[in-house]
Design an enzyme around this catalytic site. Structure first.
Site, PDB file in Angstrom:
ATOM      1  N   CYS A  37      21.871  32.772  23.399  1.00 39.81           N
ATOM      2  CA  CYS A  37      20.708  33.406  23.326  1.00 39.81           C
ATOM      3  C   CYS A  37      20.856  35.036  23.900  1.00 39.81           C
ATOM      4  O   CYS A  37      21.906  35.212  24.690  1.00 39.81           O
ATOM      5  CB  CYS A  37      19.792  32.707  24.345  1.00 39.81           C
ATOM      6  SG  CYS A  37      18.278  33.666  24.565  1.00 39.81           S
ATOM      7  N   HIS A  38      20.079  36.015  23.541  1.00 37.89           N
ATOM      8  CA  HIS A  38      20.009  37.224  24.048  1.00 37.89           C
ATOM      9  C   HIS A  38      20.084  37.391  25.584  1.00 37.89           C
ATOM     10  O   HIS A  38      20.468  38.404  26.175  1.00 37.89           O
ATOM     11  CB  HIS A  38      19.142  38.181  23.497  1.00 37.89           C
ATOM     12  CG  HIS A  38      19.739  39.004  22.286  1.00 37.89           C
ATOM     13  ND1 HIS A  38      19.299  38.488  20.922  1.00 37.89           N
ATOM     14  CD2 HIS A  38      20.272  40.128  22.100  1.00 37.89           C
ATOM     15  CE1 HIS A  38      20.070  39.229  19.991  1.00 37.89           C
ATOM     16  NE2 HIS A  38      20.465  40.321  20.628  1.00 37.89           N
ATOM     17  N   THR A  39      19.473  36.385  26.379  1.00 42.61           N
ATOM     18  CA  THR A  39      19.313  36.489  27.654  1.00 42.61           C
ATOM     19  C   THR A  39      20.713  36.305  28.349  1.00 42.61           C
ATOM     20  O   THR A  39      20.837  36.746  29.449  1.00 42.61           O
ATOM     21  CB  THR A  39      18.235  35.603  28.216  1.00 42.61           C
ATOM     22  OG1 THR A  39      17.229  35.899  27.380  1.00 42.61           O
ATOM     23  CG2 THR A  39      17.718  35.721  29.787  1.00 42.61           C
ATOM     24  N   HIS A  58      21.310  28.379  28.896  1.00 33.17           N
ATOM     25  CA  HIS A  58      20.268  28.068  29.439  1.00 33.17           C
ATOM     26  C   HIS A  58      19.396  27.242  28.350  1.00 33.17           C
ATOM     27  O   HIS A  58      18.360  27.072  28.639  1.00 33.17           O
ATOM     28  CB  HIS A  58      19.526  29.276  29.901  1.00 33.17           C
ATOM     29  CG  HIS A  58      19.161  30.117  29.050  1.00 33.17           C
ATOM     30  ND1 HIS A  58      20.029  31.271  28.535  1.00 33.17           N
ATOM     31  CD2 HIS A  58      18.091  30.400  28.292  1.00 33.17           C
ATOM     32  CE1 HIS A  58      19.331  31.925  27.873  1.00 33.17           C
ATOM     33  NE2 HIS A  58      18.250  31.541  27.492  1.00 33.17           N
ATOM     34  N   GLU A  59      20.212  27.073  27.342  1.00 36.47           N
ATOM     35  CA  GLU A  59      19.372  26.455  25.981  1.00 36.47           C
ATOM     36  C   GLU A  59      20.131  25.552  25.552  1.00 36.47           C
ATOM     37  O   GLU A  59      21.166  25.506  24.804  1.00 36.47           O
ATOM     38  CB  GLU A  59      19.302  27.587  24.765  1.00 36.47           C
ATOM     39  CG  GLU A  59      18.664  26.842  23.895  1.00 36.47           C
ATOM     40  CD  GLU A  59      18.433  28.165  22.525  1.00 36.47           C
ATOM     41  OE1 GLU A  59      17.789  29.057  22.541  1.00 36.47           O
ATOM     42  OE2 GLU A  59      19.608  28.180  21.627  1.00 36.47           O
ATOM     43  N   CYS A  88       8.817  22.469  40.797  1.00 35.72           N
ATOM     44  CA  CYS A  88       8.996  21.772  42.118  1.00 35.72           C
ATOM     45  C   CYS A  88       7.772  21.008  42.547  1.00 35.72           C
ATOM     46  O   CYS A  88       8.023  20.321  43.353  1.00 35.72           O
ATOM     47  CB  CYS A  88       8.759  23.227  42.962  1.00 35.72           C
ATOM     48  SG  CYS A  88       7.133  23.922  43.478  1.00 35.72           S
ATOM     49  N   CYS A  91       3.992  24.153  44.070  1.00 36.28           N
ATOM     50  CA  CYS A  91       3.384  25.503  44.119  1.00 36.28           C
ATOM     51  C   CYS A  91       1.875  25.371  43.298  1.00 36.28           C
ATOM     52  O   CYS A  91       1.688  24.518  42.710  1.00 36.28           O
ATOM     53  CB  CYS A  91       4.325  26.445  43.455  1.00 36.28           C
ATOM     54  SG  CYS A  91       4.643  26.279  41.489  1.00 36.28           S
ATOM     55  N   CYS A  94       2.421  24.708  39.320  1.00 33.30           N
ATOM     56  CA  CYS A  94       2.648  23.324  39.199  1.00 33.30           C
ATOM     57  C   CYS A  94       1.264  22.542  39.251  1.00 33.30           C
ATOM     58  O   CYS A  94       1.080  21.976  38.312  1.00 33.30           O
ATOM     59  CB  CYS A  94       3.789  23.138  40.104  1.00 33.30           C
ATOM     60  SG  CYS A  94       5.426  23.248  39.641  1.00 33.30           S
ATOM     61  N   CYS A 102       6.254  28.130  37.448  1.00 34.80           N
ATOM     62  CA  CYS A 102       6.619  27.602  38.746  1.00 34.80           C
ATOM     63  C   CYS A 102       7.589  28.633  39.826  1.00 34.80           C
ATOM     64  O   CYS A 102       8.165  29.238  39.239  1.00 34.80           O
ATOM     65  CB  CYS A 102       7.745  26.337  38.777  1.00 34.80           C
ATOM     66  SG  CYS A 102       8.245  25.686  40.317  1.00 34.80           S
ATOM     67  N   ARG A 106      14.115  31.057  38.830  1.00 37.02           N
ATOM     68  CA  ARG A 106      15.010  32.160  38.974  1.00 37.02           C
ATOM     69  C   ARG A 106      16.085  32.425  37.840  1.00 37.02           C
ATOM     70  O   ARG A 106      16.224  31.309  37.238  1.00 37.02           O
ATOM     71  CB  ARG A 106      15.532  32.157  40.436  1.00 37.02           C
ATOM     72  CG  ARG A 106      16.425  31.292  40.872  1.00 37.02           C
ATOM     73  CD  ARG A 106      16.967  31.410  42.180  1.00 37.02           C
ATOM     74  NE  ARG A 106      17.637  30.204  42.296  1.00 37.02           N
ATOM     75  CZ  ARG A 106      17.665  29.596  43.585  1.00 37.02           C
ATOM     76  NH1 ARG A 106      16.785  29.925  44.538  1.00 37.02           N
ATOM     77  NH2 ARG A 106      18.303  28.597  43.735  1.00 37.02           N
ATOM     78  N   CYS A 163      15.066  26.952  24.683  1.00 40.44           N
ATOM     79  CA  CYS A 163      14.706  28.202  24.946  1.00 40.44           C
ATOM     80  C   CYS A 163      14.138  28.798  23.633  1.00 40.44           C
ATOM     81  O   CYS A 163      12.848  28.710  23.378  1.00 40.44           O
ATOM     82  CB  CYS A 163      15.974  28.968  25.198  1.00 40.44           C
ATOM     83  SG  CYS A 163      15.351  30.784  25.529  1.00 40.44           S
ATOM     84  N   ARG A 356      20.597  31.428  14.760  1.00 39.40           N
ATOM     85  CA  ARG A 356      20.928  31.117  16.290  1.00 39.40           C
ATOM     86  C   ARG A 356      22.485  30.656  15.929  1.00 39.40           C
ATOM     87  O   ARG A 356      22.895  29.888  14.919  1.00 39.40           O
ATOM     88  CB  ARG A 356      20.147  29.896  16.681  1.00 39.40           C
ATOM     89  CG  ARG A 356      20.089  29.701  18.183  1.00 39.40           C
ATOM     90  CD  ARG A 356      19.801  31.155  18.741  1.00 39.40           C
ATOM     91  NE  ARG A 356      19.067  30.644  20.230  1.00 39.40           N
ATOM     92  CZ  ARG A 356      18.505  32.062  20.691  1.00 39.40           C
ATOM     93  NH1 ARG A 356      18.796  33.235  20.379  1.00 39.40           N
ATOM     94  NH2 ARG A 356      17.985  31.661  21.911  1.00 39.40           N
TER      95      ARG A 356
HETATM   96  O1  DAO Z   1      13.914  33.575  26.905  1.00 38.73           O
HETATM   97  O2  DAO Z   1      16.033  33.786  26.923  1.00 38.73           O
HETATM   98  C1  DAO Z   1      15.001  33.631  27.369  1.00 38.73           C
HETATM   99  C2  DAO Z   1      14.797  33.421  29.009  1.00 38.73           C
HETATM  100  C3  DAO Z   1      13.756  34.161  29.572  1.00 38.73           C
HETATM  101  C4  DAO Z   1      14.061  34.429  31.083  1.00 38.73           C
HETATM  102  C5  DAO Z   1      13.570  33.361  32.096  1.00 38.73           C
HETATM  103  C6  DAO Z   1      13.532  33.525  33.480  1.00 38.73           C
HETATM  104  C7  DAO Z   1      13.189  32.684  34.211  1.00 38.73           C
HETATM  105  C8  DAO Z   1      13.067  32.876  35.704  1.00 38.73           C
HETATM  106  C9  DAO Z   1      11.787  33.561  36.097  1.00 38.73           C
HETATM  107  C10 DAO Z   1      12.041  34.440  37.360  1.00 38.73           C
HETATM  108  C11 DAO Z   1      10.886  35.170  37.559  1.00 38.73           C
HETATM  109  C12 DAO Z   1      11.357  36.803  37.954  1.00 38.73           C
HETATM  110 ZN    ZN Z   2      16.899  32.187  25.910  1.00 43.62          ZN
HETATM  111 ZN    ZN Z   3       6.216  24.704  41.254  1.00 45.59          ZN
END
Ligand code: DAO
Ligand code: ZN
Ligand code: ZN
Length: 361
Positions: A37-39, A58-59, A88, A91, A94, A102, A106, A163, A356
């Site tokens: 993924c680009h992220t 993350h995917e 969690c 929060c 959630c 949530c 991060r 993702c 992809r």
């Molecule tokens: O779309 O490739 C994607 C991932 C997007 C980033 C997800 C971040 C999740 C954490 C949230 C933190 C809030 C600043």
């Molecule tokens: Zn992604």
């Molecule tokens: Zn939460």
């Protein structure tokens, strides 16, 4: 285990790391497939300057190998898609059934209890991306980051739901709530943009206008349901969108993470229309909107993370749509790579070669 690790901005490498057993409330997953993924690239190239060293990825989809103390919802052998935001359960988001917001979410770090499961040979703690770090042979994850899926779903297709597909289809259906016949513009035809196009088609959109710099991406966009394409190196997209729609589109999606395109998405929609910002920008980017127009045109600008996903509900729904032939995941996977070929997979992504690319284990 082998894992793709970023130690300093600008590069990554495949390292041999160790991984601990799952702690309380955690699962150890034997990874079967992880999308590129680009992220992940934003972490590699420093657009997102986050705590390093870090295992990216993350995917993903894989098989539960071991369960930690107290885990009752999963058993060894379950097939799961990984969610990149754990819930969690405590929060505000959630409790309001919006687990994708949530506060535990991060981008990189350790586990929910702030201790690491992944280590270098000398014992050094290694961070993981989004509680997963699944561009690795194994991942230890919070149980709330896993969603069980049927065992007959091919893992490389299932991974994309973690993702790109969730984000894109969710942006169209959950966030924008596109109505049948609505006109839609999608800026950027990567894995997320193509998934927005598929989501718009599922929602019964009328015109689906795809905008990209690369003709091969626009050809993919048409394959997945775009009715019109604009190569923005050859035509000014906003003027063309107004020409195609009359007053502007009902919905515009920015799926690249570039401020100028976020501004164009706002310009591309009609009075009262909605611009949805999905792309992940660099940490220091800002956007600028004409202040008078913000009020006078009464447009909505919506931020969208993870396609407003409720993973335990939405992942199985997306996979049911795949099984019934309504969501095309087969053609989303253009090429698979081994973990050792991950550098090639990122090169191919930079060159727009794939809808992809997927690392398979
Ligand atoms: O779309 O490739 C994607 C991932 C997007 C980033 C997800 C971040 C999740 C954490 C949230 C933190 C809030 C600043
Ligand atoms: Zn992604
Ligand atoms: Zn939460």
């Amino acid at each position: 285990m082998k894992a793709a690790v970023v130690r300093e901005a600008g590069k990554f490498s495949i390292e041999e790391l160790t991984i601990d057993p799952p702690s309380k409330g955690e699962l150890k997953i034997r990874m079967k497939a992880t999308g590129v993924c680009h992220t992940d690239l934003s972490l590699i190239d420093g657009r997102l300057p986050l705590p390093l060293p870090c295992v990216i990825g993350h995917e993903g989809a894989g098989i539960v190998e071991e369960i930690g103390e107290g885990v009752t919802r999963f058993a060894v052998g379950d097939h799961v898609v990984l969610s990149y935001i754990p819930a969690c359960g405590e929060c505000n988001s959630c409790h309001n059934h919006r687990p994708h917001l949530c506060t535990s979410g991060r981008m990189t770090g350790k586990m929910l209890d702030d201790t690491a499961r992944v280590h270098a040979a000398d014992g050094e703690d290694i961070n993981v991306m989004q509680f997963l770090g699944c561009m690795a042979e194994y991942a230890v994850i919070p149980e709330s980051s896993a969603v069980r899926i049927a065992k007959d779903i091919p893992m490389d297709k299932a991974a994309l739901v973690g993702c790109a597909v969730m984000t894109g289809v969710g942006a169209a259906i959950n966030t924008a709530k596109i109505e049948p016949g609505a006109s839609v513009v999608v800026f950027g035809c990567g894995g997320i943009g193509l998934s927005i196009i598929q989501g718009a088609k599922l929602a019964g959109a009328g015109k689906i206008i795809a905008v990209d710099l690369a003709d091969n991406k626009l050809a993919m966009a048409e394959h997945f349901g775009a009715t019109h394409t604009i190569n923005s190196t050859q035509e000014a997209p906003v003027a063309k969108i107004h020409q195609l729609t009359g007053e502007g589109a009902d919905y515009a999606f920015e799926a690249v993470g570039v401020p100028k395109l976020m501004e164009q998405a706002h310009e591309a929609v009609r009075r009262g229309g909605t611009a949805v910002i999905v792309g992940v920008a660099a940490l220091t980017d800002t956007v600028s909107y004409n202040a008078l127009t913000l009020a006078m045109s009464a447009k909505t600008i919506k931020g969208c993370i993870y396609g407003d996903a409720n993973p335990p509900v939405d992942f199985p729904r997306l996979l049911d749509l795949y099984k019934s032939g309504k969501l095309n995941l087969d053609d989303m996977v253009s090429r698979s790579y081994s973990i050792d070929e991950a550098p090639q997979a990122f090169e191919d992504m930079k060159n727009n070669a794939n809808a992809r690319g997927v690392i398979v284990f």
